[in-house]
Structures are given as structure tokens and as C-alpha cells.
Design a protein around this motif. Sequence first.
Motif, PDB file in Angstrom:
ATOM      1  N   THR A 178       0.830  -1.208   0.000  1.00 46.43           N
ATOM      2  CA  THR A 178       0.000   0.000   0.000  1.00 46.43           C
ATOM      3  C   THR A 178       0.863   1.256   0.000  1.00 46.43           C
ATOM      4  N   ARG A 179       1.903   1.258   0.797  1.00 45.93           N
ATOM      5  CA  ARG A 179       2.791   2.421   0.888  1.00 45.93           C
ATOM      6  C   ARG A 179       3.551   2.632  -0.423  1.00 45.93           C
ATOM      7  N   GLU A 180       4.054   1.551  -0.987  1.00 42.63           N
ATOM      8  CA  GLU A 180       4.810   1.657  -2.239  1.00 42.63           C
ATOM      9  C   GLU A 180       3.895   2.100  -3.384  1.00 42.63           C
ATOM     10  N   PHE A 181       2.678   1.587  -3.370  1.00 48.15           N
ATOM     11  CA  PHE A 181       1.720   1.980  -4.408  1.00 48.15           C
ATOM     12  C   PHE A 181       1.454   3.487  -4.341  1.00 48.15           C
ATOM     13  N   ARG A 182       1.228   3.997  -3.163  1.00 50.90           N
ATOM     14  CA  ARG A 182       0.948   5.420  -2.991  1.00 50.90           C
ATOM     15  C   ARG A 182       2.126   6.272  -3.459  1.00 50.90           C
ATOM     16  N   GLY A 183       3.337   5.789  -3.206  1.00 49.26           N
ATOM     17  CA  GLY A 183       4.510   6.575  -3.528  1.00 49.26           C
ATOM     18  C   GLY A 183       4.918   6.579  -4.987  1.00 49.26           C
ATOM     19  N   LEU A 184       4.473   5.577  -5.747  1.00 50.01           N
ATOM     20  CA  LEU A 184       4.967   5.468  -7.125  1.00 50.01           C
ATOM     21  C   LEU A 184       4.507   6.623  -8.012  1.00 50.01           C
ATOM     22  N   PHE A 185       3.368   7.243  -7.686  1.00 48.95           N
ATOM     23  CA  PHE A 185       2.861   8.343  -8.516  1.00 48.95           C
ATOM     24  C   PHE A 185       3.755   9.584  -8.373  1.00 48.95           C
ATOM     25  N   LYS A 186       4.162   9.882  -7.147  1.00 50.71           N
ATOM     26  CA  LYS A 186       5.055  11.022  -6.942  1.00 50.71           C
ATOM     27  C   LYS A 186       6.421  10.748  -7.562  1.00 50.71           C
ATOM     28  N   GLU A 187       6.863   9.500  -7.467  1.00 48.89           N
ATOM     29  CA  GLU A 187       8.145   9.143  -8.068  1.00 48.89           C
ATOM     30  C   GLU A 187       8.126   9.399  -9.579  1.00 48.89           C
ATOM     31  N   LEU A 188       7.054   8.960 -10.234  1.00 48.61           N
ATOM     32  CA  LEU A 188       6.939   9.148 -11.671  1.00 48.61           C
ATOM     33  C   LEU A 188       6.801  10.631 -12.026  1.00 48.61           C
ATOM     34  N   ALA A 189       6.045  11.359 -11.217  1.00 46.82           N
ATOM     35  CA  ALA A 189       5.866  12.787 -11.473  1.00 46.82           C
ATOM     36  C   ALA A 189       7.201  13.521 -11.357  1.00 46.82           C
ATOM     37  N   ASP A 190       7.963  13.195 -10.331  1.00 42.21           N
ATOM     38  CA  ASP A 190       9.270  13.839 -10.138  1.00 42.21           C
ATOM     39  C   ASP A 190      10.236  13.462 -11.264  1.00 42.21           C
ATOM     40  N   LYS A 191      10.264  12.196 -11.601  1.00 37.59           N
ATOM     41  CA  LYS A 191      11.186  11.703 -12.627  1.00 37.59           C
ATOM     42  C   LYS A 191      10.918  12.341 -13.984  1.00 37.59           C
TER      43      LYS A 191
END
Length: 239
Positions: A178-191
Motif C-alpha cells: 500500500t505504501r509503495e503503491f501510494r509513492g509510485l505516482f510522486k516518483e513518476l511525477a518527479d522523474k
Amino acid sequence: MKFLKTRQMAYSMINGLLLLLTVWGCGSSGTKTESKLASESANATSAAAKTAAPSTKQTVLFYGNSLTAGYGVEPTQAFPALIGKKIDSVGLNYSVVNAGLSGETTAGGKSRIGWVMRKPVAVFVLELGGNDGLRGLPLAATRQNLQAIIDTVRLKSPQATIVLAGMQIPPNMGTSYTREFRGLFKELADKNKLVLIPFLLEGVGGIPKLNQPDGIHPTPAGHKIVANTVWNVLQPLLK
């Protein structure tokens, strides 16, 4: 004989008069018909010209799953349509296209993005990943699929602004997932230097009265809140 001759002359005059009336009548009817046809042709040409005239509006494309498609509500009640109304209300030169598909995963979105992006867009709002999370699909694949969609949009429409809608899921799949799923969107946005909506369902997710009986899809009232969340991010991007 004189009587017969006079009678024949009378018949001749009557026939001539009838012939004259017939010819005049046909000529009048033909004139009216030609006038009517000319008018209809002019109207049709005008209508065709209006139809053929290219739109000068830029496109805001919403690409997502059942949340974008407006599952369980009228199309006019789904948040993309509400965004369209907001755009019109402030006189911005944009039109909204809803390319949401119920049940869509990131893999499905990846497979159809090339077809959807046949024409350039000004703003691309990406709302996918929720179904991946609810199904517990490998997050590495979700990242790869979302990245592939982003890459295709950049290739097909280099000038487009891409907005990524963040999503969260219940902790059914475990805390780590759940935590990793939530974080992947910000990771992609930043990248990828995307504009991020931190959580699409902010103020709606988990609130029974704002969701349909399935607890997942917003009611019309819920879609209004989602539209406001999206609009707060989207409006500054529209010039």
C-alpha cells in the motif's frame, strides 16, 4: 354551319386558354421548385462549411479507468464533464475529451495509448493504476506501463502538459504494498517533471455518502468534489 363554326372557334379558344394556363402553371411550379432547391442547397453548403471548419480549441484529454469514465453516473455528471463546464464558464479556449474506460489497467492503457494519441493534445490527464492496486498486480509492471504511456504522449504530442492523478488503495494488500503503491505516482511525477494531483479522491475516498454502494466509485456529489480537486491543479495550466 355557322353555328358549328362558331362552336369550333369557342372550343379552340378554350383549349388555347387551358394550354396557356397549363404552361404558366408548370413554369410557376418549376420556378418555385428551383428556388426551393437553390435555397436548400445554399443551406446545406453553409451547414457543411460549418461542420468542416476546423475547431480552434485545444484539447484536454482525460485518460483513465472507470473513475474517469464515470461508472454508475450520467456522463454529464462525471468529473471530466464537470471540468468541461468549468472551462466553458470562464471562457477558456479548450475542449474536453473523456477517454476513460471502465476496468482499465495500466497494461490496457499502454496498449491503446497510441490509438488515442492520433491527434495532438494540449493537456493530458493520466488517471490509471487504481485497478492494478486493487488487484495486487506487481508494482514494477505498473511503473513500467505508466512510464510507457508517458513516453508515448511525449512522443506523439511533445508540447503537451501531462498531469498525473495520484491514487491510494485500502491496506488489504499489506502495509508495504500500500505504501509503495501510494509513492509510485510522486516518483513518476518527479522523474518525468509532471504536474501531480496528490490524491484524486481527496475528500471522497472512504466516505460512504459520497460513494456508490461498491465503496469505490463516487456518486454525482462525489464527482463534484473530484472535479474541484482536479480544477485546482488544472486551471493554472490553461492559458
